[in-house]
Design a protein around this motif. Structure first.
Motif, short mmCIF file in Angstrom:
data_model
loop_
_atom_site.label_atom_id
_atom_site.label_comp_id
_atom_site.label_asym_id
_atom_site.label_seq_id
_atom_site.Cartn_x
_atom_site.Cartn_y
_atom_site.Cartn_z
N GLU A 78 0.84 -1.28 -0.20
CA GLU A 78 -0.02 -0.10 -0.03
C GLU A 78 0.76 1.28 -0.11
N ARG A 79 1.87 1.28 0.76
CA ARG A 79 3.08 2.30 0.77
C ARG A 79 3.86 2.24 -0.18
N GLN A 80 3.81 1.46 -1.30
CA GLN A 80 4.78 1.35 -2.37
C GLN A 80 6.07 1.16 -1.92
N LYS A 81 6.35 0.30 -0.87
CA LYS A 81 7.79 -0.08 -0.74
C LYS A 81 8.05 -1.33 -1.40
N LEU A 82 7.24 -2.21 -1.68
CA LEU A 82 7.16 -3.34 -2.42
C LEU A 82 6.24 -3.50 -3.51
N ARG A 83 6.26 -4.24 -4.58
CA ARG A 83 5.28 -4.57 -5.39
C ARG A 83 5.17 -5.83 -5.74
N LEU A 84 3.96 -6.27 -6.18
CA LEU A 84 3.62 -7.71 -6.57
C LEU A 84 3.57 -8.02 -7.86
N ILE A 85 4.25 -8.91 -8.40
CA ILE A 85 4.24 -9.19 -9.95
C ILE A 85 3.82 -10.53 -9.98
N CYS A 86 3.25 -10.94 -11.27
CA CYS A 86 2.66 -12.36 -11.48
C CYS A 86 3.61 -12.85 -12.48
N ASN A 87 3.98 -14.25 -12.21
CA ASN A 87 4.86 -15.04 -13.31
C ASN A 87 4.01 -16.21 -13.62
N HIS A 88 3.72 -16.31 -14.89
CA HIS A 88 2.92 -17.42 -15.36
C HIS A 88 3.95 -18.54 -15.80
N LYS A 89 3.89 -19.71 -15.02
CA LYS A 89 4.60 -21.00 -15.26
C LYS A 89 3.77 -21.99 -15.87
N GLY A 90 3.43 -22.13 -17.20
CA GLY A 90 2.51 -22.96 -17.94
C GLY A 90 1.25 -22.61 -17.29
N PRO A 91 0.38 -23.51 -16.69
CA PRO A 91 -1.07 -23.16 -16.44
C PRO A 91 -0.96 -22.56 -14.96
N HIS A 92 0.07 -22.59 -14.49
CA HIS A 92 -0.01 -22.02 -13.00
C HIS A 92 0.65 -20.63 -13.02
N LYS A 93 0.18 -19.77 -11.73
CA LYS A 93 0.51 -18.41 -11.79
C LYS A 93 1.41 -18.50 -10.36
N GLN A 94 2.26 -17.55 -10.33
CA GLN A 94 3.28 -17.49 -9.09
C GLN A 94 3.07 -16.10 -8.89
N PHE A 95 2.93 -15.63 -7.61
CA PHE A 95 2.97 -14.23 -7.14
C PHE A 95 4.30 -13.93 -6.48
N LEU A 96 4.86 -12.79 -6.96
CA LEU A 96 6.42 -12.52 -6.20
C LEU A 96 6.41 -11.19 -5.80
N TYR A 97 7.12 -11.01 -4.71
CA TYR A 97 7.09 -9.70 -4.45
C TYR A 97 8.70 -9.29 -4.46
N THR A 98 8.60 -7.94 -5.10
CA THR A 98 9.99 -7.34 -5.29
C THR A 98 9.98 -5.85 -5.05
N THR A 99 11.08 -5.23 -5.03
CA THR A 99 11.15 -3.90 -4.66
C THR A 99 10.71 -3.17 -6.10
N TRP A 100 10.70 -1.89 -5.92
CA TRP A 100 10.22 -1.14 -7.03
C TRP A 100 11.26 -0.84 -8.07
N PHE A 101 12.71 -0.69 -7.42
CA PHE A 101 13.57 -0.01 -8.25
C PHE A 101 14.59 -1.27 -8.74
N THR A 102 14.40 -2.58 -8.67
CA THR A 102 15.13 -3.60 -9.12
C THR A 102 14.63 -4.06 -10.35
N LYS A 103 15.66 -4.52 -11.10
CA LYS A 103 15.11 -5.19 -12.28
C LYS A 103 14.91 -6.73 -11.92
N SER A 104 13.75 -7.35 -12.60
CA SER A 104 13.68 -8.83 -12.03
C SER A 104 14.03 -9.53 -13.30
#
Length: 121
Positions: A78-104
């Motif tokens: 909520e305070r934009q310290k982290l962001r949530l990204i979704c990674n699709h692995k085939g039929p499955h989804k994987q939600f990952l937390y990362t910082t805003w300024f790092t390249k994933s």
């Protein structure tokens, strides 16, 4: 078509979520968020389970449970310290937390879309 319009008008919209208020003292909240932020920044995009394992390794005293950590992660989003990204692995989804300024490096984990072409070394 008329019945669809009536059903659409009859449904209530999803209520807005109120902001999260953490019940821990501000000093303890700052310590917890700093440790979690450092873990996510150092070890790249992490799932909730991986983050919990890293927090247990560090031995952070302020977090009482995995549920508490998930609430803190949502508060940090909520305070934009982290962001949530979704990674699709085939039929499955994987939600990952990362910082805003790092390249994933999420693109490396995606499956190959064109497996029929041979790959040359």
């Amino acid at each position: 078509m008329f019945g669809t319009a009536i059903r659409y008008m009859a449904t209530k919209p999803k209520p807005k979520m109120k902001p999260i208020e953490l019940k821990t003292p501000p000093e303890q909240t700052q310590t917890i968020t700093r440790v979690i932020f450092d873990i996510v920044k150092e070890h790249g995009p992490l799932t909730i389970g991986d983050t919990w394992d890293r927090v247990k390794e560090v031995g952070l005293r302020g977090l009482t449970s995995k549920r508490h950590m998930k609430i803190v992660l949502r508060w940090m989003r909520e305070r934009q310290k982290l962001r949530l990204i979704c990674n699709h692995k085939g039929p499955h989804k994987q939600f990952l937390y990362t910082t805003w300024f790092t390249k994933s490096n999420i693109n490396q984990a995606k499956p190959d879309n064109n497996p029929s072409q041979p790959k040359f070394p």
